[in-house]
Design a protein around this motif. Structure first.
Motif, mmCIF file in Angstrom:
data_model
loop_
_atom_site.group_PDB
_atom_site.id
_atom_site.type_symbol
_atom_site.label_atom_id
_atom_site.label_comp_id
_atom_site.label_asym_id
_atom_site.label_seq_id
_atom_site.Cartn_x
_atom_site.Cartn_y
_atom_site.Cartn_z
ATOM 1 N N PHE A 13 43.277 48.167 -36.433
ATOM 2 C CA PHE A 13 42.184 47.572 -35.800
ATOM 3 C C PHE A 13 41.098 47.133 -36.801
ATOM 4 C CE2 PHE A 13 44.521 47.585 -32.163
ATOM 5 C CZ PHE A 13 44.259 48.323 -31.276
ATOM 6 N N GLN A 25 40.154 42.861 -28.385
ATOM 7 C CA GLN A 25 40.372 43.398 -27.080
ATOM 8 C C GLN A 25 41.149 42.512 -26.053
ATOM 9 O OE1 GLN A 25 36.542 44.546 -26.518
ATOM 10 N NE2 GLN A 25 36.033 42.813 -25.263
ATOM 11 N N LEU B 272 38.357 50.789 -29.734
ATOM 12 C CA LEU B 272 37.798 49.405 -30.168
ATOM 13 C C LEU B 272 36.223 49.517 -29.716
ATOM 14 C CD1 LEU B 272 40.318 46.536 -29.164
ATOM 15 C CD2 LEU B 272 39.275 47.254 -31.185
ATOM 16 N N MET B 275 34.608 51.567 -32.383
ATOM 17 C CA MET B 275 34.550 50.853 -33.660
ATOM 18 C C MET B 275 33.535 49.891 -33.713
ATOM 19 S SD MET B 275 38.323 50.225 -34.878
ATOM 20 C CE MET B 275 37.975 48.557 -35.356
ATOM 21 N N ASN B 276 33.185 49.208 -32.562
ATOM 22 C CA ASN B 276 32.212 47.988 -32.554
ATOM 23 C C ASN B 276 30.796 48.593 -32.296
ATOM 24 O OD1 ASN B 276 34.183 45.798 -32.687
ATOM 25 N ND2 ASN B 276 34.280 45.759 -30.465
ATOM 26 N N LYS B 279 29.340 49.679 -35.836
ATOM 27 C CA LYS B 279 29.098 48.684 -36.596
ATOM 28 C C LYS B 279 27.341 48.577 -36.614
ATOM 29 C CE LYS B 279 32.737 45.546 -37.102
ATOM 30 N NZ LYS B 279 33.650 45.421 -36.184
#
Lengths: 133, 367
Positions: A13, A25, B272, B275-276, B279
């Motif tokens: 990812f 996503q 996800l 992960m985002n 950042k």
């Protein structure tokens, strides 16, 4: 063939997110079907659920490929993205170039300096000139 | 009428012979060098015909190959032959060309323990004969090995030594001693090998109880004892509060192929999101304001320093690092109005989403 582990999913990812960012996503969660990532012989395949169910009937050493190959994990577990993933990444791609200067320098530089390198082949260059005209 | 036929036949036969000879004999300016052991023929003649052929030298090359092969085979026919299972076989001489090494030279190995000791003490190997005269059997026997001269396990009569228990089995004792010596030798050999290849040998520390063992040694000994069963420790009972050994198995467990798809999707989306969120949220407004505030402070500090020490030391320049921030003072004034104003006009919701989009201008974008 097996699903990816947490670590492998994260590595993959991170790589894909460099190209399409949060639109990743949309790849994971699609409105038109359940798609999943499966690992086979160190290669990651993006495959829909029904194709996966069919592929499960083929023995591992006879199965060559299924769905779309996004890339593979190298011997040192780095993820290498392949060009076969382009069809799925192109609609969500962000950005258009490599930064030529760092953030700080970008702010302090004169108006005519180059800040982004947009690498393209000759066809794209000619096309861009035509479009600009 | 038959004579001309016979003559014709003879002429034909002669012509055939000549042709055959022509095919067999090849004329070369320089003789070829033959290494029949390797079936090698080296032709040192300059390839003039091939050079003159131009773009397509195939026919000339083929002719050259044929000629050279013919010469090689002529040589082979001259070798002494022998018969091997209904086939006539030529006996090749020894190869004269020396072929290069296939593999690189072996690395020098580290000395074994004995070799180190011998070198230290200056012990040199004494030359001994291989065969020793054995009185008992009346023949020459090996010094060591199969059917050696003095093998104490093979004796048929052993006297019970003075201080030993009369019920002890002396024969078994000798066999046992020999087994122990063999095992010790094998262990030392493996240790030398491990040292040579820099590998780790599974240590037997803790397996011989002495009564003065550390906690780790006892733990290791217990683990080894647990695993030394026919089922490799799978059905060993545990004490009431003892925890199951973890990390003992080598086989990795993966998720099933058709697990719950919804659960898989959920975990991936969660990953996800994490992960985002990790950042760095580059809020450009705050970043630029912070940067400008820092620069103003530095400039103020410098001005103070200059005014205090400027007259005394003649205006020494400030540290180089701070220069970068205070570089273009003219832009600093403009920045306050420009960027800050632009940023304030955007709604905060859009500002949050721009996290990813800001990067092309604001952040380092490396592919």
């Amino acid at each position: 063939m097996r699903p990816l582990t947490e670590e492998e999913t994260r590595v993959m990812f991170e790589k894909i997110a460099k190209y399409i960012g949060e639109n990743l996503q949309l790849l994971v969660d699609r409105p038109d079907g359940t798609y999943c990532f499966r690992l086979h012989n160190d290669r990651v395949y993006y495959v829909s659920e029904n194709i996966l169910k069919l592929a499960a009937n083929i023995s591992g050493n006879k199965l060559v490929s299924l769905g779309t190959c996004f890339g593979k994990f190298t011997k040192t577990h780095k993820f290498r993205l392949h060009v076969t993933a382009l069809d799925y990444l192109a609609p969500y791609a962000k950005g258009f170039g490599v930064a030529a200067k760092s953030t700080q320098d970008c702010r302090k530089v004169d108006p005519m300096a180059i800040v982004v390198f947009h690498q393209a082949d000759i066809g794209e260059y000619v096309l861009s000139i035509q479009v600009a005209q | 009428m038959e004579a001309p036929n016979v003559e014709e036949l003879l002429v034909q036969a002669e012509r055939d012979e000549a042709q055959k000879l022509q095919r067999i004999t090849v004329h070369k300016e320089l003789e070829l060098e033959f290494d029949l052991g390797n079936l090698l023929a080296s032709d040192r003649n300059p390839p003039t015909t091939v050079r003159h052929a131009g773009a397509t030298p195939e026919a000339e090359l083929r002719a050259l190959a044929r000629d050279n092969t013919q010469l090689l085979i002529n040589e082979l026919w001259q070798l002494p032959t022998e018969r091997v299972e209904e086939a006539v076989v030529a006996r090749l001489p020894e190869p004269s060309t020396r072929l290069p090494r296939e593999k690189p030279l072996p690395r020098p190995r580290p000395l074994t323990r004995w070799q180190q000791f011998a070198r230290l003490k200056g012990i040199r190997p004494k030359k001994k004969t291989n065969l020793v005269w054995d009185e008992a059997s009346g023949q020459w026997r090996r010094r060591w090995g199969y059917k050696r001269a003095r093998d104490d396990t093979k004796e048929w009569l052993i006297e019970v030594p003075g201080g030993a228990d009369p019920m002890e089995d002396q024969f078994a004792k000798r066999i046992q001693a020999k087994k122990e010596r063999v095992a010790k030798n094998e262990l030392n050999r493996l240790r030398n090998l491990a040292r040579a290849h820099k590998m780790q040998v599974p240590s037997a520390a803790g397996l011989h109880p002495t009564g003065h063992q550390s906690k780790e040694e006892l733990g290791r000994a217990m683990q080894v004892a647990k695993v030394s069963t026919a089922s490799v420790g799978r059905f060993q009972e545990r004490l009431p509060k003892e925890k199951a050994p973890r990390g003992s198995g080598k086989k990795r467990k993966f998720q099933p192929l058709f697990g719950d798809f919804a659960a898989e999707k959920k975990s991936q989306l969660e990953l996800l999101r994490v992960m985002n969120s990790k950042k760095p949220q580059l809020d450009v407004t705050r970043a630029t304001n912070k940067q400008m505030r820092e620069e103003d402070q530095e400039a103020a500090a410098q001005r103070k320093k200059m005014s205090q020490k400027g007259k005394r030391k003649g205006g020494r320049p400030g540290p180089g690092g701070k220069r970068k921030g205070g570089g273009p003072p003219s832009q600093g004034g403009k920045r306050k109005g420009g960027l800050g104003g632009k940023m304030q006009s955007r709604p905060p919701g859009v500002g949050g989403k721009r996290r990813g989009g800001v990067q092309p201008h604001g952040g380092k974008r490396r592919k």
